[in-house]
Design a protein around this motif. Structure first.
Motif: not given
Length: 339
Positions: A117, A140, A170, A202, A212
């Motif tokens: 992550r 998130k 990412s 993704y 995600e």
């Protein structure tokens, strides 16, 4: 650390069954080099961990035939030092060897690494940190909370693929190389097996940046499959970072090229460090096809790779940096022998 239950199944099917029995919030764990950190920060608090390290046969490395196949439990260090990978697919070996310290590469797995992550400051409890008594909103961590990185400290944030809800980069290196080589993952779930391009693992952040990955609940990646290509030997993973060791990319490029003399037959290019997911640079590939590879054409391709980039307050430099990273990677790859 909050209390949690722990299960260690001995087969892929047993792992799927354990996940179904565990209920909502369960997580698979392999090397644990990311998940344990997030648990310590209270970003993730799974009530049940399902340890897949006891499953035999998921660490196999196969390099014969028309494909490369890496069991999801293969250590990053083992794949990075495999003789065939080093010789014929340096882009893969370099993306792993530049990703972390040797100790982490010995523990982390190539399957688990796909689900690393973001390292966004605000996601990881804010630029001030919990020790400073400061936290910041992050979509998130808490959907609908907002994004402090927008109009905040955004030097390390994405310039491609971001949304009004999230600009987090990412963080992976290995996934970037896999996307450049059109790799797939083999997936096992309650309904059976399926194959999925790594690129499709993704999600773009959109309005739901907390979602995600595209795996269904309980599904597990069992292997990574890379089609063999003659472009593999002329390949590289070029990574620019603030310090040479153990740092995440400000910009990176995975490149593999098939050439006829100094003319590019086909180029495969993917970007890291600048986008919200591993970013395939189709415009750059098209710009090079049928062209002589020169410093000028390489830089033009690099600039094409950043088409549509939108910088924030402090990361405009990433656009030029990434373009030049692509250009340098192309020239490095071109110097490698295809024999």
């Amino acid at each position: 650390m909050r209390p949690f239950r722990y299960t260690r199944p001995d087969s892929p099917q047993a792992a799927i069954e354990a996940f179904a029995a565990a209920g909502a919030g369960a997580r698979y764990i392999a090397g644990g080099t990311t998940l344990y950190d997030l648990m310590k920060l209270s970003i993730e608090s799974p009530p049940h961990l399902i340890d897949v390290t006891a499953i035999r046969g998921l660490d196999a490395i196969e390099t014969g035939g028309e494909r490369l196949r890496f069991g999801a439990m293969a250590p990053m260090s083992a794949v990075a030092t495999d003789r065939t990978v080093l010789r014929d697919y340096p882009v893969l070996a370099e993306s792993l060897s530049k990703a972390a310290s040797q100790q982490l590469r010995n523990m982390a797995t190539v399957g688990g690494n796909l689900f690393q992550r973001t390292r966004c400051l605000y996601f990881r409890n804010g630029a001030g940190g919990t020790s400073a008594g400061t936290t910041y909103p992050c979509n998130k961590r808490e959907p609908g909370a907002g994004c402090a990185a927008i109009d905040g400290l955004d030097r390390g944030q994405a310039v491609l693929g971001q949304s009004a809800s999230c600009t987090a980069v990412s963080p992976g290196d290995w996934p970037v190389a896999l996307v450049a080589l059109d790799a797939h993952v083999e997936i096992l779930g309650a309904t059976g097996t399926r194959s999925l391009p790594v690129a499709d693992l993704y999600r773009l952040p959109g309005s739901t940046p907390h979602l995600e990955f595209t795996l269904a609940p309980g599904e597990i990646v069992t292997a990574i499959v890379v089609p063999k290509t003659r472009a593999g030997r002329r390949s590289t993973y070029h990574k620019i970072r603030d310090r040479e060791s153990y740092a995440f990319a400000l910009a990176s490029a995975a490149v593999a090229i098939d050439m006829d003399g100094d003319v590019v037959r086909q180029a495969r290019i993917a970007l890291g460090g600048v986008a919200t997911r591993p970013w395939r640079a189709a415009a750059a590939e098209a710009a090079l096809a049928g062209q002589r590879l020169t410093a000028e054409s390489a830089l033009a391709a690099g600039r094409a790779a950043l088409t549509g980039a939108t910088p924030g307050r402090h990361n405009r430099f990433k656009i030029d940096l990434a373009a030049r990273t692509v250009a340098d990677a192309l020239m490095i790859a071109a110097q490698r022998t295809a024999a």
